[in-house]
Write a protein that holds these residues in place. Structure first.
Motif, PDB file in Angstrom:
ATOM      1  N   SER A 185     -20.742  25.401   6.890  1.00  0.00           N
ATOM      2  CA  SER A 185     -22.056  27.252   6.518  1.00  0.00           C
ATOM      3  C   SER A 185     -23.405  25.792   6.110  1.00  0.00           C
ATOM      4  O   SER A 185     -22.830  24.749   5.357  1.00  0.00           O
ATOM      5  CB  SER A 185     -21.234  27.924   6.503  1.00  0.00           C
ATOM      6  OG  SER A 185     -20.875  27.176   4.415  1.00  0.00           O
ATOM      7  N   GLY A 188     -26.973  27.251   3.815  1.00  0.00           N
ATOM      8  CA  GLY A 188     -27.793  28.119   3.368  1.00  0.00           C
ATOM      9  C   GLY A 188     -29.167  28.588   3.975  1.00  0.00           C
ATOM     10  O   GLY A 188     -29.443  28.341   5.091  1.00  0.00           O
ATOM     11  N   GLY A 218     -28.506  23.761   0.822  1.00  0.00           N
ATOM     12  CA  GLY A 218     -27.336  22.842   1.218  1.00  0.00           C
ATOM     13  C   GLY A 218     -26.663  23.423   2.315  1.00  0.00           C
ATOM     14  O   GLY A 218     -26.747  24.149   2.819  1.00  0.00           O
ATOM     15  N   LEU A 219     -25.595  22.681   1.800  1.00  0.00           N
ATOM     16  CA  LEU A 219     -24.651  22.880   2.838  1.00  0.00           C
ATOM     17  C   LEU A 219     -22.818  22.900   2.572  1.00  0.00           C
ATOM     18  O   LEU A 219     -23.145  21.406   1.261  1.00  0.00           O
ATOM     19  CB  LEU A 219     -24.367  22.180   4.675  1.00  0.00           C
ATOM     20  CG  LEU A 219     -24.306  20.541   4.518  1.00  0.00           C
ATOM     21  CD1 LEU A 219     -23.145  20.018   4.693  1.00  0.00           C
ATOM     22  CD2 LEU A 219     -25.253  19.727   5.752  1.00  0.00           C
ATOM     23  N   ASN A 220     -22.112  23.373   3.254  1.00  0.00           N
ATOM     24  CA  ASN A 220     -21.151  23.968   2.533  1.00  0.00           C
ATOM     25  C   ASN A 220     -20.341  23.403   3.956  1.00  0.00           C
ATOM     26  O   ASN A 220     -20.167  23.681   4.927  1.00  0.00           O
ATOM     27  CB  ASN A 220     -20.651  24.851   2.076  1.00  0.00           C
ATOM     28  CG  ASN A 220     -21.573  25.458   0.817  1.00  0.00           C
ATOM     29  OD1 ASN A 220     -21.043  25.063  -0.086  1.00  0.00           O
ATOM     30  ND2 ASN A 220     -22.161  25.827   1.354  1.00  0.00           N
ATOM     31  N   THR A 280     -15.641  22.957   4.967  1.00  0.00           N
ATOM     32  CA  THR A 280     -14.265  22.841   4.133  1.00  0.00           C
ATOM     33  C   THR A 280     -13.691  22.498   4.518  1.00  0.00           C
ATOM     34  O   THR A 280     -13.419  22.404   6.115  1.00  0.00           O
ATOM     35  CB  THR A 280     -14.592  24.940   4.467  1.00  0.00           C
ATOM     36  OG1 THR A 280     -14.976  25.731   3.232  1.00  0.00           O
ATOM     37  CG2 THR A 280     -13.124  25.226   3.766  1.00  0.00           C
ATOM     38  N   HIS A 283     -23.561  15.449  -3.943  1.00  0.00           N
ATOM     39  CA  HIS A 283     -22.554  15.958  -3.721  1.00  0.00           C
ATOM     40  C   HIS A 283     -21.204  16.280  -4.306  1.00  0.00           C
ATOM     41  O   HIS A 283     -20.753  15.537  -5.512  1.00  0.00           O
ATOM     42  CB  HIS A 283     -22.110  14.679  -2.699  1.00  0.00           C
ATOM     43  CG  HIS A 283     -23.008  14.356  -2.171  1.00  0.00           C
ATOM     44  ND1 HIS A 283     -24.652  13.598  -1.354  1.00  0.00           N
ATOM     45  CD2 HIS A 283     -23.395  13.978  -0.413  1.00  0.00           C
ATOM     46  CE1 HIS A 283     -24.745  13.142  -1.227  1.00  0.00           C
ATOM     47  NE2 HIS A 283     -24.094  13.329   0.358  1.00  0.00           N
ATOM     48  N   SER A 284     -20.879  17.635  -4.766  1.00  0.00           N
ATOM     49  CA  SER A 284     -20.133  17.825  -5.279  1.00  0.00           C
ATOM     50  C   SER A 284     -18.391  18.513  -4.630  1.00  0.00           C
ATOM     51  O   SER A 284     -19.209  19.087  -3.330  1.00  0.00           O
ATOM     52  CB  SER A 284     -20.378  18.658  -6.460  1.00  0.00           C
ATOM     53  OG  SER A 284     -21.220  20.193  -5.556  1.00  0.00           O
ATOM     54  N   ARG A 303     -15.420  20.888  -4.493  1.00  0.00           N
ATOM     55  CA  ARG A 303     -14.862  22.539  -5.930  1.00  0.00           C
ATOM     56  C   ARG A 303     -13.417  22.710  -4.695  1.00  0.00           C
ATOM     57  O   ARG A 303     -12.782  22.456  -3.194  1.00  0.00           O
ATOM     58  CB  ARG A 303     -15.867  23.211  -5.811  1.00  0.00           C
ATOM     59  CG  ARG A 303     -15.933  24.170  -4.356  1.00  0.00           C
ATOM     60  CD  ARG A 303     -17.452  24.780  -4.713  1.00  0.00           C
ATOM     61  NE  ARG A 303     -18.863  23.812  -5.595  1.00  0.00           N
ATOM     62  CZ  ARG A 303     -19.148  24.936  -5.647  1.00  0.00           C
ATOM     63  NH1 ARG A 303     -19.611  25.826  -5.988  1.00  0.00           N
ATOM     64  NH2 ARG A 303     -20.847  23.396  -6.403  1.00  0.00           N
ATOM     65  N   SER A 327     -13.469  21.307  -0.219  1.00  0.00           N
ATOM     66  CA  SER A 327     -14.377  21.815  -0.246  1.00  0.00           C
ATOM     67  C   SER A 327     -15.426  21.515  -0.637  1.00  0.00           C
ATOM     68  O   SER A 327     -15.485  20.742  -1.575  1.00  0.00           O
ATOM     69  CB  SER A 327     -14.821  23.750  -1.398  1.00  0.00           C
ATOM     70  OG  SER A 327     -15.872  24.016  -1.265  1.00  0.00           O
ATOM     71  N   GLN A 331     -19.881  20.621  -0.972  1.00  0.00           N
ATOM     72  CA  GLN A 331     -21.131  21.232  -1.398  1.00  0.00           C
ATOM     73  C   GLN A 331     -21.975  19.654  -1.224  1.00  0.00           C
ATOM     74  O   GLN A 331     -21.685  19.353  -2.025  1.00  0.00           O
ATOM     75  CB  GLN A 331     -21.134  22.497  -2.101  1.00  0.00           C
ATOM     76  CG  GLN A 331     -22.493  22.693  -1.546  1.00  0.00           C
ATOM     77  CD  GLN A 331     -22.592  23.493  -3.693  1.00  0.00           C
ATOM     78  OE1 GLN A 331     -22.357  23.754  -4.085  1.00  0.00           O
ATOM     79  NE2 GLN A 331     -23.199  24.884  -2.265  1.00  0.00           N
ATOM     80  N   SER A 385     -26.795  19.271  -1.556  1.00  0.00           N
ATOM     81  CA  SER A 385     -27.714  19.947  -2.058  1.00  0.00           C
ATOM     82  C   SER A 385     -28.431  19.238  -1.859  1.00  0.00           C
ATOM     83  O   SER A 385     -28.667  18.129  -1.878  1.00  0.00           O
ATOM     84  CB  SER A 385     -27.280  20.324  -3.539  1.00  0.00           C
ATOM     85  OG  SER A 385     -27.204  19.685  -4.461  1.00  0.00           O
TER      86      SER A 385
END
Length: 284
Positions: free
Chosen positions: A155, A157, A163-165, A167, A193-194, A196, A201, A203, A205
């Motif tokens: 997904s 933003g 950014g993008l996510n 999962t 890059h993170s 969570r 997941s 993410q 940015s």
């Protein structure tokens, strides 16, 4: 000797006899305990071992001998109050285990076939040696669900800054471990890059053209690991195609300028030739 001396002698003698009787009593107790040890032997309990098996697969419970193999007289396996097997120069299986279990005496291993949740629990192994020493081991079997094929959902933003996510989704199993790869390598430690939600997941940015690449999600339980891949391209996000064309854009501008300059030169040459001929006709 007077009556007083006789009384002292009798008191000392009684005290000595009392101590002697007490010593004999304790000696008798020690002899009884020693006879019990000689007859029954020592009992040694080893710490619990944990084993894991996938549902409807085989479970391998390796107890081992811990240095007692050459001295073992017989082996017994139990699960709760139910006997699994007894080994004494030959193996005898009991109940349901006669049709779905195998035993290897060389390494004291029990193999259960097609395990289910009913096989979960404690298994007690007892070794009796030639000198009557009893060795007890406790094994715990846990049956876990098969690990399904993971899937990555993406997904985005509203902007490259958002950014993008990504999962990583998988069904079945528990106590799972997740980690991500970018182009087959660990994620860059650049602050963009993170991970969570237990690492499932990812993410990213402040997107750049370098983020339009291949990503992998690796999922593992105690028995195996599986992975899924996702390629982020212009088909996923419109930002990728312009980013990949940034370096080729200056070349197109230069080509256009060169073309214009060439046309101007041709037009100029034509004007010069036309003027020269016109001037020649006037002179003649």
């Amino acid at each position: 000797m007077g009556p007083l001396g006789s009384g002292l002698e009798w008191t000392g003698c009684s005290s000595w006899l009392g101590r002697t009787s007490l010593h004999r009593h304790w000696l008798t107790v020690c002899l009884v305990l020693l006879s019990c040890v000689v007859r029954v032997g020592w009992t040694t309990s080893l710490e619990e071992k944990r084993f894991y098996a996938e549902r409807h697969k085989n479970a391998v419970l390796m107890a081992g001998f811990h240095g007692y193999q050459k001295k073992v007289k017989n082996v017994q396996w139990k699960r709760g109050n139910n006997s699994v097997l007894f080994y004494d120069s030959g193996t005898k299986m009991f109940g349901q285990y006669a049709n779905r279990a195998r035993y290897d005496f060389d390494n004291n291993t029990l193999i259960l076939e097609n395990v289910t949740g009913e096989d979960v629990g404690l298994y007690e192994v007892s070794l009796v040696t030639e000198n009557a020493t009893l060795v007890k081991m406790v094994l715990y079997l846990e049956v876990i669900a098969a690990l399904s094929e993971p899937r990555i959902s993406i997904s985005f933003g509203n902007s490259s800054w958002a950014g993008l996510n990504m999962t990583c989704e998988v069904s079945g199993g528990k106590d799972l471990s997740y980690w991500w790869l970018k182009d087959g390598q660990p994620l860059p430690q650049d602050g963009r890059h993170s991970v969570r939600e237990g690492n499932w997941s990812l993410q990213i940015s402040n997107l750049t053209h370098r983020d339009c690449t291949n990503y992998s999600c690796v999922v593992a339980n105690r028995l195996r690991s599986r992975e899924a891949h996702a390629l982020v391209t212009a088909a996923n996000i419109s930002l990728c195609e312009p980013m990949r064309d940034v370096q080729s854009q200056p070349l197109r501008n230069r080509d256009l300028l060169s073309l214009c300059a060439g046309l101007l030169c041709v037009v100029g040459m034509c004007l010069v030739i036309y003027c020269v001929r016109r001037h020649g006709q006037v002179v003649s």
